[in-house]
Design a protein around this motif. Sequence first.
Motif, PDB file in Angstrom:
ATOM      1  N   VAL A 145       0.884  -1.166   0.000  1.00 15.56           N
ATOM      2  CA  VAL A 145       0.000   0.000   0.000  1.00 15.56           C
ATOM      3  C   VAL A 145       0.925   1.220   0.000  1.00 15.56           C
ATOM      4  N   TYR A 146       0.368   2.414  -0.182  1.00 15.28           N
ATOM      5  CA  TYR A 146       1.192   3.626  -0.086  1.00 15.28           C
ATOM      6  C   TYR A 146       1.556   3.882   1.374  1.00 15.28           C
ATOM      7  N   GLY A 147       2.819   4.312   1.593  1.00 15.64           N
ATOM      8  CA  GLY A 147       3.274   4.639   2.935  1.00 15.64           C
ATOM      9  C   GLY A 147       3.433   6.144   3.094  1.00 15.64           C
ATOM     10  N   LEU A 148       3.384   6.612   4.349  1.00 16.33           N
ATOM     11  CA  LEU A 148       3.626   8.026   4.641  1.00 16.33           C
ATOM     12  C   LEU A 148       4.951   8.113   5.382  1.00 16.33           C
ATOM     13  N   GLY A 199      -3.610  11.702  12.161  1.00 16.37           N
ATOM     14  CA  GLY A 199      -4.522  11.650  13.298  1.00 16.37           C
ATOM     15  C   GLY A 199      -4.407  10.298  13.987  1.00 16.37           C
ATOM     16  N   ARG A 200      -3.163   9.789  13.999  1.00 21.03           N
ATOM     17  CA  ARG A 200      -2.931   8.447  14.543  1.00 21.03           C
ATOM     18  C   ARG A 200      -2.549   8.523  16.014  1.00 21.03           C
ATOM     19  N   PRO A 201      -3.136   7.662  16.864  1.00 22.81           N
ATOM     20  CA  PRO A 201      -2.750   7.688  18.280  1.00 22.81           C
ATOM     21  C   PRO A 201      -1.290   7.257  18.447  1.00 22.81           C
ATOM     22  N   ALA A 239      10.552   5.715   8.425  1.00 19.10           N
ATOM     23  CA  ALA A 239       9.370   5.215   9.143  1.00 19.10           C
ATOM     24  C   ALA A 239       8.152   5.547   8.305  1.00 19.10           C
ATOM     25  N   ALA A 240       7.286   4.553   8.089  1.00 22.27           N
ATOM     26  CA  ALA A 240       6.105   4.821   7.258  1.00 22.27           C
ATOM     27  C   ALA A 240       4.945   3.911   7.614  1.00 22.27           C
ATOM     28  N   PRO A 241       3.888   4.497   8.149  1.00 19.69           N
ATOM     29  CA  PRO A 241       2.632   3.753   8.252  1.00 19.69           C
ATOM     30  C   PRO A 241       1.914   3.872   6.914  1.00 19.69           C
ATOM     31  N   SER A 242       0.796   3.202   6.759  1.00 22.53           N
ATOM     32  CA  SER A 242      -0.014   3.382   5.561  1.00 22.53           C
ATOM     33  C   SER A 242      -0.469   4.847   5.488  1.00 22.53           C
ATOM     34  N   ALA A 243      -0.538   5.390   4.258  1.00 17.39           N
ATOM     35  CA  ALA A 243      -0.731   6.831   4.078  1.00 17.39           C
ATOM     36  C   ALA A 243      -2.212   7.222   4.015  1.00 17.39           C
ATOM     37  N   THR A 255       2.830  -8.659   5.959  1.00 18.08           N
ATOM     38  CA  THR A 255       2.686  -9.567   7.106  1.00 18.08           C
ATOM     39  C   THR A 255       3.660  -9.104   8.186  1.00 18.08           C
ATOM     40  N   VAL A 256       3.170  -8.944   9.421  1.00 15.85           N
ATOM     41  CA  VAL A 256       4.070  -8.567  10.522  1.00 15.85           C
ATOM     42  C   VAL A 256       4.377  -9.818  11.343  1.00 15.85           C
ATOM     43  N   LEU A 257       5.673 -10.167  11.398  1.00  9.93           N
ATOM     44  CA  LEU A 257       6.114 -11.391  12.075  1.00  9.93           C
ATOM     45  C   LEU A 257       7.056 -11.018  13.218  1.00  9.93           C
ATOM     46  N   SER A 265      11.089  -3.146  21.000  1.00 12.29           N
ATOM     47  CA  SER A 265      11.285  -3.794  19.692  1.00 12.29           C
ATOM     48  C   SER A 265      10.985  -2.790  18.583  1.00 12.29           C
ATOM     49  N   VAL A 266      11.472  -3.118  17.387  1.00 11.58           N
ATOM     50  CA  VAL A 266      11.208  -2.263  16.231  1.00 11.58           C
ATOM     51  C   VAL A 266      10.778  -3.154  15.059  1.00 11.58           C
ATOM     52  N   ALA A 267       9.821  -2.675  14.283  1.00 13.25           N
ATOM     53  CA  ALA A 267       9.352  -3.424  13.111  1.00 13.25           C
ATOM     54  C   ALA A 267      10.086  -2.905  11.876  1.00 13.25           C
ATOM     55  N   VAL A 268      10.675  -3.817  11.096  1.00 10.10           N
ATOM     56  CA  VAL A 268      11.497  -3.416   9.942  1.00 10.10           C
ATOM     57  C   VAL A 268      11.121  -4.208   8.706  1.00 10.10           C
ATOM     58  N   ARG A 269      11.114  -3.521   7.547  1.00  6.18           N
ATOM     59  CA  ARG A 269      11.022  -4.294   6.315  1.00  6.18           C
ATOM     60  C   ARG A 269      11.774  -3.635   5.180  1.00  6.18           C
ATOM     61  N   VAL A 270      12.125  -4.462   4.172  1.00  4.08           N
ATOM     62  CA  VAL A 270      12.744  -3.993   2.934  1.00  4.08           C
ATOM     63  C   VAL A 270      11.674  -4.108   1.852  1.00  4.08           C
ATOM     64  N   LEU A 292       5.252   2.286  14.413  1.00  2.00           N
ATOM     65  CA  LEU A 292       5.422   2.387  12.964  1.00  2.00           C
ATOM     66  C   LEU A 292       6.390   1.340  12.431  1.00  2.00           C
ATOM     67  N   ILE A 293       6.288   1.049  11.143  1.00  2.97           N
ATOM     68  CA  ILE A 293       7.242   0.165  10.480  1.00  2.97           C
ATOM     69  C   ILE A 293       8.377   1.010   9.904  1.00  2.97           C
ATOM     70  N   VAL A 294       9.615   0.556  10.118  1.00  2.00           N
ATOM     71  CA  VAL A 294      10.775   1.246   9.561  1.00  2.00           C
ATOM     72  C   VAL A 294      11.198   0.530   8.282  1.00  2.00           C
ATOM     73  N   LEU A 325       1.800 -11.308  13.833  1.00  2.86           N
ATOM     74  CA  LEU A 325       0.979 -10.324  14.554  1.00  2.86           C
ATOM     75  C   LEU A 325      -0.105  -9.762  13.643  1.00  2.86           C
ATOM     76  N   ARG A 326       0.183  -9.753  12.339  1.00  5.01           N
ATOM     77  CA  ARG A 326      -0.802  -9.275  11.362  1.00  5.01           C
ATOM     78  C   ARG A 326      -0.602 -10.067  10.076  1.00  5.01           C
ATOM     79  N   PRO A 327      -1.614 -10.820   9.629  1.00  4.16           N
ATOM     80  CA  PRO A 327      -1.456 -11.510   8.347  1.00  4.16           C
ATOM     81  C   PRO A 327      -1.405 -10.472   7.225  1.00  4.16           C
TER      82      PRO A 327
HETATM   83  O1  TXA Z   1       2.705  -2.941   4.063  1.00  9.59           O
HETATM   84  C1  TXA Z   1       2.896  -2.286   5.089  1.00  9.59           C
HETATM   85  O2  TXA Z   1       3.270  -2.808   6.153  1.00  9.59           O
HETATM   86  C2  TXA Z   1       2.650  -0.765   4.999  1.00  9.59           C
HETATM   87  C3  TXA Z   1       3.684  -0.192   4.037  1.00  9.59           C
HETATM   88  C4  TXA Z   1       3.624   1.307   3.979  1.00  9.59           C
HETATM   89  O3  TXA Z   1       4.958  -0.644   4.374  1.00  9.59           O
HETATM   90  N1  TXA Z   1       2.760  -0.151   6.300  1.00  9.59           N
HETATM   91  C5  TXA Z   1       1.823  -0.337   7.269  1.00  9.59           C
HETATM   92  O4  TXA Z   1       2.056   0.385   8.411  1.00  9.59           O
HETATM   93  O5  TXA Z   1       0.870  -1.047   7.141  1.00  9.59           O
HETATM   94  P1  TXA Z   1       0.984   0.591   9.563  1.00  9.59           P
HETATM   95  O6  TXA Z   1       1.587   1.605  10.475  1.00  9.59           O
HETATM   96  O7  TXA Z   1      -0.318   0.921   8.977  1.00  9.59           O
HETATM   97  O8  TXA Z   1       0.974  -0.773  10.316  1.00  9.59           O
HETATM   98  C6  TXA Z   1       2.070  -1.140  11.128  1.00  9.59           C
HETATM   99  C7  TXA Z   1       1.769  -2.394  11.896  1.00  9.59           C
HETATM  100  C8  TXA Z   1       0.793  -2.138  13.014  1.00  9.59           C
HETATM  101  O9  TXA Z   1      -0.082  -3.240  13.096  1.00  9.59           O
HETATM  102  C9  TXA Z   1       1.714  -2.060  14.226  1.00  9.59           C
HETATM  103  O10 TXA Z   1       1.047  -2.397  15.413  1.00  9.59           O
HETATM  104  C10 TXA Z   1       2.785  -3.083  13.882  1.00  9.59           C
HETATM  105  O11 TXA Z   1       2.974  -2.898  12.478  1.00  9.59           O
HETATM  106  N2  TXA Z   1       4.044  -2.802  14.571  1.00  9.59           N
HETATM  107  C11 TXA Z   1       4.910  -1.803  14.333  1.00  9.59           C
HETATM  108  N3  TXA Z   1       5.944  -1.849  15.201  1.00  9.59           N
HETATM  109  C12 TXA Z   1       5.736  -2.898  16.006  1.00  9.59           C
HETATM  110  C13 TXA Z   1       6.450  -3.462  17.107  1.00  9.59           C
HETATM  111  N4  TXA Z   1       7.594  -2.954  17.566  1.00  9.59           N
HETATM  112  N5  TXA Z   1       5.914  -4.550  17.702  1.00  9.59           N
HETATM  113  C14 TXA Z   1       4.747  -5.074  17.253  1.00  9.59           C
HETATM  114  N6  TXA Z   1       4.034  -4.589  16.216  1.00  9.59           N
HETATM  115  C15 TXA Z   1       4.510  -3.513  15.599  1.00  9.59           C
END
Ligand code: TXA
Length: 345
Positions: A37-40, A58-60, A141-145, A183-185, A118-123, A65-67, A195-197
């Motif tokens: 998806v698009y990231g911000l 407007g995110r709590p 750092a980019a969440p979905s935009a 997918t967040v692993l 912990s930190v969430a990372v992807r390439v 965030l994912i790095v 953690l997220r499929p």
């Molecule tokens: O495909 C994607 O992952 C997109 C693109 C832009 O890369 N990004 C995305 O970011 O979906 P966001 O912020 O919408 O979702 C991030 C997810 C959330 O469910 C958050 O809780 C989890 O990753 N997350 C981030 N850091 C974490 C951490 N340290 N431990 C556990 N979960 C984490």
Amino acid sequence: MTELLTLSPHNPDPELIRQAADVIQRRGLVAFPTETVYGLGANALDEEAVAKIFHAKGRPSNDPLIVHVASLDDVKLVAAEIPPVVKKLAAAFWPGPLTLVLPKQAHVPASVTAGLDSVAVRVPSHPVALALIRASGVPIAAPSANRFGHTSPTTAQHVMDDLNGRIDMILDGGATSVGVESTVLDVTREPAMILRPGGVSREAIEKVIGAVDLRNNRPNSDDEAQVSPGLLGKHYTPNAELILCKGEKDSALEKLLGLAEQAQAQGRSVGLLLANEDMASFESSCIPYPLGASNDLEAITRNLYAGMRALDDQGVNLILTRDFGKQGLGLAIHDRLLRAASQII
Ligand code: TXA
Ligand code: MG
């Protein structure tokens, strides 16, 4: 003012990438395409820049965030430890739609990780995303935009609709190919836990590292017939009411047909978020958004969010949809539909 730059998704113009990287380096916000998806994006190591992401969306601040980095080698810029499974997973899935949760480096701002250690990372694999990260010279750092709580954007227009005037720049690299988030692993635990499929299936991960756990994200078990809407992890929602009908295809379609007739009798406009071949049984006065052939989960995934937004744009009051199983990408579709639903039957 939000500046919109259009780039070739395969061969982004280095000059335009340079302009976007300048914005990142000057603590600004750039929305960019990834394969999911698009990231911000903002400089992940700059607290002030990261704060702007939360403000624009407007995110709590308790949602980490994912790095995004450009290579496995660069993971060490933000992660303190790289467990051995990371190499295997990176070889199989990076660049691509897999995010790994790892122990964080002290210098990663607490706002990025919502105070977690912990930190969430992807390439990411999208050429525009990779070029932007490289040119910026910092992890991004980019969440979905999207505005918080709204459906994730799969086109630059979706980003415009949500964030125009709130961010510095949008890079338009066309529609994204996966269509739902990564997918967040969590690999800090043994066995690792999804953690997220998302875009990489559980089955594909298990082929590489063996059995993994799956976090139950539901307050109630999702196998219950009815989940109380108030308790739903509402997150990926269209504006219209969305009813998800679970279970076997034929009986689900029959129930949806009844709901469509009932709603239309009340003068409500009904959108259908279903597989191509599901549409045949419905009245032509319903508004169809064909997601793809029912056995083509990649197409259904790719079109899912775009479909919710398109039906919203057409002003429907009610969106009717069904489940596509839990095999492969079906699990991510299932998860997003559960979160988008006002009612599950
Ligand atoms: O495909 C994607 O992952 C997109 C693109 C832009 O890369 N990004 C995305 O970011 O979906 P966001 O912020 O919408 O979702 C991030 C997810 C959330 O469910 C958050 O809780 C989890 O990753 N997350 C981030 N850091 C974490 C951490 N340290 N431990 C556990 N979960 C984490
Ligand atoms: Mg999001």
